[in-house]
Design a protein around this motif. Structure first.
Motif, PDB file in Angstrom:
ATOM      1  N   UNK A 144       1.038  -1.234  -0.257  1.00 24.81           N
ATOM      2  CA  UNK A 144       0.059  -0.014  -0.046  1.00 24.81           C
ATOM      3  C   UNK A 144       0.856   1.227   0.030  1.00 24.81           C
ATOM      4  N   UNK A 145       2.001   1.225   0.705  1.00 23.53           N
ATOM      5  CA  UNK A 145       2.698   2.451   0.846  1.00 23.53           C
ATOM      6  C   UNK A 145       3.486   2.645  -0.342  1.00 23.53           C
ATOM      7  N   UNK A 157       1.854   7.017  -6.743  1.00 25.80           N
ATOM      8  CA  UNK A 157       0.794   8.017  -6.973  1.00 25.80           C
ATOM      9  C   UNK A 157       1.487   9.516  -6.916  1.00 25.80           C
ATOM     10  N   UNK A 158       1.991   9.657  -5.772  1.00 26.42           N
ATOM     11  CA  UNK A 158       2.433  10.947  -5.408  1.00 26.42           C
ATOM     12  C   UNK A 158       3.658  11.452  -6.119  1.00 26.42           C
ATOM     13  N   UNK A 159       4.423  10.536  -6.479  1.00 27.86           N
ATOM     14  CA  UNK A 159       5.397  10.773  -7.830  1.00 27.86           C
ATOM     15  C   UNK A 159       4.921  11.220  -9.004  1.00 27.86           C
ATOM     16  N   UNK A 160       3.958  10.482  -9.364  1.00 32.60           N
ATOM     17  CA  UNK A 160       3.276  10.586 -10.796  1.00 32.60           C
ATOM     18  C   UNK A 160       2.485  12.179 -10.646  1.00 32.60           C
ATOM     19  N   UNK A 170       2.611  17.962 -12.294  1.00 32.62           N
ATOM     20  CA  UNK A 170       2.559  19.343 -11.883  1.00 32.62           C
ATOM     21  C   UNK A 170       3.868  19.759 -12.403  1.00 32.62           C
ATOM     22  N   UNK A 171       4.994  19.181 -12.608  1.00 38.58           N
ATOM     23  CA  UNK A 171       6.078  19.905 -13.117  1.00 38.58           C
ATOM     24  C   UNK A 171       6.023  20.360 -14.388  1.00 38.58           C
TER      25      UNK A 171
END
Length: 69
Positions: free
Chosen positions: A1-2, A8-11, A16-17
């Protein structure tokens, strides 16, 4: 899960970049032409150096306390 949450956070951060591909940074250009970019860089280096020294001193204190116990 982590791992899934991390992925997902990295994607999302990658999206956004790359959200503004054609925008040029006017503030950075103005700082570069006036020579003030060096002041910004030196300030950032001083802050990070101070943080590193602080963290190493805390680490040294914790090691000393752990050895005593």
């Amino acid at each position: 899960m982590k791992k899934l949450v991390f992925l997902v956070a990295m994607l999302l951060s990658f999206i956004t970049v790359n959200a503004q591909p054609g925008s040029d940074v006017q503030m950075a250009d103005a700082l570069r032409t006036s020579g003030m970019i060096y002041v910004v860089v030196i300030t950032i280096v001083i802050i990070f150096t101070g943080l590193a020294i602080y963290l190493f001193s805390i680490d040294r204190r914790l090691k000393k306390i752990e050895k005593e116990n």
